[in-house]
Design an enzyme around this catalytic site. Structure first.
Site, PDB file in Angstrom:
ATOM      1  N   CYS A  89       0.864  -1.193   0.000  1.00  0.00           N
ATOM      2  CA  CYS A  89       0.000   0.000   0.000  1.00  0.00           C
ATOM      3  C   CYS A  89       0.896   1.237   0.000  1.00  0.00           C
ATOM      4  O   CYS A  89       1.951   1.232   0.611  1.00  0.00           O
ATOM      5  CB  CYS A  89      -0.892   0.034   1.238  1.00  0.00           C
ATOM      6  N   CYS A 418      -6.856  -0.100 -15.958  1.00  0.00           N
ATOM      7  CA  CYS A 418      -6.194  -0.106 -14.652  1.00  0.00           C
ATOM      8  C   CYS A 418      -4.935   0.750 -14.678  1.00  0.00           C
ATOM      9  O   CYS A 418      -4.153   0.749 -13.727  1.00  0.00           O
ATOM     10  CB  CYS A 418      -5.855  -1.540 -14.220  1.00  0.00           C
TER      11      CYS A 418
END
Length: 463
Positions: A89, A418
């Site tokens: 992340c 994406c």
């Protein structure tokens, strides 16, 4: 800009104050030192920082934060204890609502950089986010290694070969975390050999889990660097005993020196070949190597946006390019006349055909191969689509496919992307052939990362 940058030389270790203007595509803060672009890991828009250069360059440089002089009101403490080490992340230090705003801006930046559209020609909507953006991923692929008798399963830290153990990841489904942790214990208890990448010896390379959010069944895949699965019988016994949620236990062989997870050979160890996942009213059979979106909850949001952009009336011929197991095509099937799709992975096409038949879709054709090969074949046979749905990999559409689209000119293209950069480059090519952008809808499929998906609606206008 470029010529000015060349006059500004920075050196490794150099420190200077920066005001952060925006986020970059990898989630880093972007500032300008005498017009030289500097990417600062962990910095947020609006912050004033002192940056330390870690990797100088002629056009841009990378830096880290030495000190935050003025913090963003959106800065928070990351809840994950290994957030700084893992790198999976990039934005856990930012308020969730603020990340959604920045993701729409990443799409806007890409179109401004790579296209000739004016700002009024870019109808970019607010990013559609999640109500609860945690434990949303249905699949994990964790490398395995053993050091000093300790077995780890995780991801490599950024720019290093240090494996960070991910036994309690906050974005993976909790069952994924549980199955991986127990699988590590089973491998340790049975003393099964673990792959050593440097020596290219040992058996177990990767533990892959896929969770059905509907049934909470789990598909477990052990990837080995050897043709056989060691202690197969004991493994089956232990998995059945300690992991009853595993309903599909598979073995994949990857003997190559590569960072690619899967090899070409996959076999059933025990249970079923596939697991079932349901999105809305549509269920899908998923084999081990079949592509399926990683966030089922947001996939429904994404596909509903694709359906909205397709504007089907019930008679249209639809191509689902890069179709995987047929997810988008089957999502549209109840409003389409004829669905065709293609994918390079044979198991995916077998799943797509099975899924279509299971749902009573009668007019469909799914083929193994590339969109850029099948599309021209169908065009030559006189079958021309009204709507084409594109959902390519991060590299974007193949030039051959774009050329065919420009030749056949389907009335409507729905581009599910994406990667904002490759999306913008491809859309610019389609613009030159008469396509106009009707709408761009960003969707947050991967909260706390810098990734953003989007659905772009393009309509052909004769000049």
């Amino acid at each position: 800009m470029k010529s000015t940058n060349q006059h500004t030389k920075v050196e490794k270790g150099q420190q200077f104050p920066l005001t952060i203007k925006r986020l970059g595509i990898n989630g880093e803060g972007v500032g300008y030192f005498k017009r030289h672009v500097v990417f600062v890991k962990g910095a947020l828009p609006g912050e004033e920082v002192v940056a330390t250069v870690t990797k100088p360059g002629d056009r841009f440089s990378d830096a880290t934060i030495k000190k935050i002089r003025k913090a963003s009101p959106d800065r928070i403490s990351a809840p994950c204890p290994i957030y700084d080490q893992c790198g999976g992340c990039q934005l856990q230090h930012m308020q969730y609502e603020a990340t959604l705003k920045e993701k729409a801006d990443l799409v806007r930046q890409a179109f401004e950089r790579y296209t000739s559209f004016s700002e009024r020609e870019l109808p970019i909507q607010k990013t559609l986010g999640m109500e609860n953006p945690w434990y949303y991923r249905n699949k994990s692929q964790l490398q395995v290694n053993k050091s000093k008798g300790q077995l780890k399963a995780g991801l490599y830290a950024e720019n290093s070969h240090t494996l960070i153990d991910l036994s309690a990841c906050m974005v993976q489904h909790k069952l994924s975390n549980h199955v991986t942790q127990v699988m590590k214990e089973i491998l340790q208890d049975l003393n099964i050999s673990i792959y050593n990448e440097r020596k290219h010896r040992g058996a177990i390379r990767t533990i892959v889990t896929r969770v059905s959010f509907t049934s909470e069944d789990v598909q477990l895949v052990l990837v080995t660097a050897e043709p056989s699965l060691p202690k197969r019988k004991q493994l089956i016994e232990q998995v059945k005993k300690r992991l009853p949620e595993v309903t599909s236990f598979m073995h994949n062989v990857n003997e190559q020196k590569t960072s690619i997870i899967f090899g070409n050979k996959t076999e059933l160890v025990s249970g079923e070949e596939t697991i079932e996942e349901t999105l809305g009213d549509v269920s899908f059979s998923l084999s081990a190597r079949a592509f399926f979106q990683l966030n089922p909850e947001q996939t429904v949001v994404l596909y509903n946006e694709a359906k909205k952009a397709a504007k089907l009336t019930g008679t249209e011929k639809v191509v689902d390019a890069y179709c995987g197991v047929g997810t988008i095509g089957l999502w549209l099937a109840d409003q389409a006349g004829d669905i065709r799709g293609m994918d390079v992975i044979e198991e995916s096409i077998l799943n797509a055909r099975e899924n279509a038949a299971k749902h009573g879709v009668t007019s469909y054709q799914y083929e193994v191969g590339k969109a850029e090969d099948w599309f021209p074949k169908w065009s030559k046979q006189g079958w021309k689509p009204d709507v084409v749905v594109l959902d390519p990999p991060r590299t974007g559409c193949d030039q051959k496919l774009l050329h065919t689209l420009k030749q056949t000119k389907p009335h409507r293209i729905v581009y599910v992307s994406c990667n904002p950069s490759t999306l913008a480059k491809d859309v610019e090519q389609l613009k030159q052939s008469g396509y106009k952008v009707q709408n761009i809808q960003p969707v947050d499929m991967f909260p706390w990362t810098a990734q953003v998906e989007s659905v772009t609606e393009l309509v052909y206008h004769k000049s």
